[in-house]
Every structure is written in C-alpha cells, then in structure tokens.
Design an enzyme around this catalytic site. Structure first.
Site, short mmCIF file in Angstrom:
data_model
loop_
_atom_site.label_atom_id
_atom_site.label_comp_id
_atom_site.label_asym_id
_atom_site.label_seq_id
_atom_site.Cartn_x
_atom_site.Cartn_y
_atom_site.Cartn_z
N LYS A 192 5.62 -8.77 -6.79
CA LYS A 192 5.19 -7.67 -7.66
C LYS A 192 5.96 -7.75 -8.99
CE LYS A 192 3.07 -5.54 -3.86
NZ LYS A 192 3.27 -5.01 -2.54
N HIS A 205 7.62 -1.48 -4.79
CA HIS A 205 7.14 -1.04 -6.11
C HIS A 205 8.23 -0.42 -6.98
CE1 HIS A 205 2.98 -1.88 -5.03
NE2 HIS A 205 3.34 -1.46 -3.84
N SER A 218 2.87 2.98 -2.46
CA SER A 218 2.09 1.95 -3.14
C SER A 218 0.77 2.46 -3.69
CB SER A 218 1.86 0.76 -2.21
OG SER A 218 1.25 1.18 -1.00
C1 LIG Z 1 2.75 -5.21 -1.31
C2 LIG Z 1 3.59 -4.49 -0.31
C3 LIG Z 1 4.10 -5.15 0.81
C4 LIG Z 1 3.68 -6.54 1.17
O1 LIG Z 1 4.33 -7.47 0.37
P1 LIG Z 1 3.66 -8.92 0.21
O2 LIG Z 1 4.76 -9.74 -0.31
O3 LIG Z 1 2.52 -8.75 -0.73
O4 LIG Z 1 3.21 -9.32 1.59
C5 LIG Z 1 4.96 -4.46 1.63
N1 LIG Z 1 5.29 -3.18 1.38
C6 LIG Z 1 4.79 -2.51 0.33
C7 LIG Z 1 5.19 -1.09 0.12
C8 LIG Z 1 3.91 -3.14 -0.54
O5 LIG Z 1 3.38 -2.48 -1.55
#
Ligand SMILES: *Cc1c(COP(=O)(O)O)cnc(C)c1O
Length: 395
Positions: A243, A211, A183
């Site tokens: 995302k 991602h 990330s």
């Molecule tokens: C953003 C993210 C999460 C958390 O997801 P949310 O739905 O925002 O709680 C988990 N793992 C990774 C790799 C992330 O980038």
C-alpha cells in the site's frame, strides 16, 4: 429459485442480477493517478498507493539493482535457502522503523494475518475482532480454530461486555485483533481504549496497520505512533508493503520471542516461497523515501482537506474520515455501481464497494487519495460528484 451450489452458471447469473458480480480491470500502465485502461487514460481514485511510491524512479532502480544482485526468484522458503541479505536487512529496518525488537517478512498481508493469528491461538482459545476487520483477520481466526467473536464496530464497551461475560468460565488464550485504520471506512480504531481492555483480559492485542503505515504518525510510523502507543501497549503489529510503501509483501513486528514463535509456528511463513529478494531491495528504498519525505504526507492532508471541504459544500454523504480513504455512502449495491459507472463515463475511476466486502445496505464509492494527485484532480472529482447528485436515484 436459488440455484444449487454445483450450478456455477446459475450462481454467476444470480450474482449479476444482485449487482454483485465482479471482474478485474486490465491496466496497461504503471500504478498512478492516470492509469491507462482499455486504451483510455482515466483519472483514478482507487489505489492504495497513498504516497505515490509504486512507480517511483528510485524504487524501480533499486528493484533492478536487486535483480542484478540476487536474480529473480528466491527459490525456496525462508527457512530453506530463500532468505537473502536483502530480506534480512529489510526486516532489521522495519523493526527499527516500528520501534520493535524484531520484524518478520511474509509474502502478503493476507498471509501475515493467517500466520500470526493461527500461531498465537488454537482450538479452545478465543479471538475477538471488530466487525469491520479486514477479511484476512477474520480468516486467520477461522483457520486457527479458535472461537471467533465479533464486536460492534469501534465499540470498546461492546468488547468489554463480551469479555466480562466470558472471563468467569472460559480458559485458554485470548487475542483481540483490529485494523488500525479501517480499510473500507477510513476511521481509526479506538486503540487507547482497547489497550486497557486487553490488559485486563490478559489478551494479546494485534493491530493490522495496512492503511496507517507510511501515512499517519511521525515519519509515517503509523496509527500507533499517531496515538502515542508502543510495543508495551500493542505487542503485535502487522504492516503491509503493497500500500503506502508501493511494493509488495507484509511483516509482523514485535518482541524477539513473538518473532521466534512465528518462525517456528506460522504455517503461512514456513510453507511458502520467500518473496523475490529484489522486492525486498525495492522496499528498503521506498521505506527510506517514505520516512524522509514528509511532504508526501502533508500533500495528502492538504488534498483530503480540500476534498472534504468541497464535499461538505455539495452536501455529499461522506463518512467521517481523516485518512486518505474517503467513503461516499450509496446504500444499495445497485446505486453504488450506477454512480461508479456514471463517473467512468466522465473519465473518473472510483471503485464501487459492495457486500460482502462491506455490510449489506452500506455499499459505497471508496475514494482514495495519493500524494501523486493534484488539487486540480480533486476539483475534477468534486465537479463529477456534483453532477451525480443532480441525478434521480435509480431505486
Ligand atoms: C490490504 C489489506 C491486507 C492484505 O494485505 P495484502 O498484502 O494485500 O495481502 C490486510 N489487512 C488489511 C487491513 C488490508 O487493508
């Protein structure tokens, strides 16, 4: 002197002095390349809305129709009366999208990771994680009370050595967990090398593709599809919906037995209110758009190529990344913050990422692109970055 932990004001001052203080910004507009912040239009490169779906008219329409059909709150946990036909349909579509038997919705990616890791491992078990894994994967291991061991970033040999040293005298379940696309670095996990290691160690392999999903692979199926890996190789897949899919929530996809086990044992699934059904309805629409509109992924690739070519000409210290996450290494938190503030004066928003989100000494600007950006946006960013380079570093 380091203040006592009960002295909150002292602790906060200490964070400020270390350039580690954080505060949210307040947006007065939808998510997009040009958010309105404190009355000012900014050009932003910090969102994870990679496909530009968070403010898509069809997704908004689906959310409204979902609210008309199911109301606002889900009213209860999934296992009580919170599970609607919209949730059920979305789970089936996510299973189909990821090529797995079943999928299970969670309220967020953070909760999905806590739930799946603590459902599959417990005291006496071992969890192996890449050093740069997302905080929720690390916290999931801590919550499970399994022994957490972290291996050097993207280093299958380090993991292999760790496992070899353990296998003779340790019993209990083993789980290897990794981000698919990291990330904060934007690089891909060495999954083709992790698969045989997991198999040899008889360990679960979990990939969190927050991602990669929507961005990589055929029709946006993610890192696993991009690398030609299926459920046989990677039995536990975590995906997030906030995302690239532009809505909210997350899911775990895998075999029927895995999902049934999570329904019985994942506490972050059982003991929480189901997400609003209208969000599930909106996600069904954004998933349809993400699958169908490959031009969004092509646009992203074009923007990334343009940015990297321009950055190379300027000799900017970019990490090696082929994804929409393009980190520019500053080093100290102070330098990252000073770059970010300078860009802000030019009307450009890029977040400074500092420890503890990234390791000490690797503070950075985390630049992210969206299919909603234009070539001109990229050029404006490059021009602003070139002006940074001409400045004398502050430390
Ligand atoms: C953003 C993210 C999460 C958390 O997801 P949310 O739905 O925002 O709680 C988990 N793992 C990774 C790799 C992330 O980038």
């Amino acid at each position: 002197m380091i203040p006592a932990r009960t002295n909150l004001a002292g602790e906060l001052d200490r964070l400020r002095e270390a350039h580690l203080y954080r505060a949210p910004r307040t947006l007065a507009s939808p998510q997009g390349p040009r958010p309105l912040i404190d009355g000012r239009r900014m050009l932003a490169f910090c969102s994870n809305d990679y496909l530009g779906l968070a403010n898509h008219p069809q997704v908004i329409a689906a959310l409204k129709q979902g609210a008309d059909a199911y109301g606002v709150g889900s009213g209860a946990a999934h296992l009580v009366t919170g599970h609607s036909v919209a949730h059920q349909a979305l789970e089936e579509e996510l299973a189909d999208f990821t090529g797995r038997a079943r999928a299970l919705l969670f309220s967020s990616g953070y909760l999905a990771n806590l739930g799946v890791i603590s459902a599959l491992t417990g005291r006496g078990d071992q969890v192996f994680e890449d050093r740069l894994n997302h905080a929720s994967l690390l916290d999931g291991a801590r919550l499970s009370r399994a022994r957490l061991r972290r291996y050097a970033h993207a280093d299958p040999r380090a993991l292999s050595r760790m496992l070899d040293a353990l296998m003779l005298n340790e019993t209990g379940a083993r789980l290897i967990a990794t981000d698919g696309v990291f990330s904060m670095d934007g690089d891909l996990a060495p999954l083709p090398e992790l698969v045989p290691i997991a198999r040899r160690a008889d360990a679960w392999l979990l990939v969190d593709d927050a991602h990669g999903l929507g961005v990589l692979g055929e029709k946006g199926r993610g890192s696993l599809d991009h690398l030609g890996l299926g459920p046989e190789q990677v039995p536990v897949l975590v995906g997030t919906l906030g995302k690239a899919l532009g809505t909210a929530g997350a899911f775990v996809a895998g075999s029927r037995e895995l999902i049934e086990t999570l329904i019985q044992r994942a506490r972050s699934y059982i003991f929480t209110t189901a997400p609003p059904p209208a969000i599930a309805a909106a996600t069904r629409e954004s998933l349809r758009i993400a699958r169908r509109e490959s031009w969004r992924r092509e646009r992203l690739r074009t923007l990334i190529r343009r940015f990297r070519a321009g950055a190379a000409e300027l000799d900017l210290p970019l990490l090696d990344s082929a994804t929409p996450i393009q980190p520019l290494i500053a080093g100290t938190a102070r330098q990252a913050l000073s770059w970010s503030k300078r860009l802000e004066t030019l009307g450009i928003l890029v977040s400074a990422i500092r420890p503890p989100t990234v390791p000490e000494g690797s503070a950075r600007l985390r630049i992210t692109f969206s299919a909603a950006h234009t070539a001109e946006d990229v050029d404006r960013l490059l021009a602003a970055l070139s002006s940074l380079r001409q400045e004398v570093p502050e430390d």
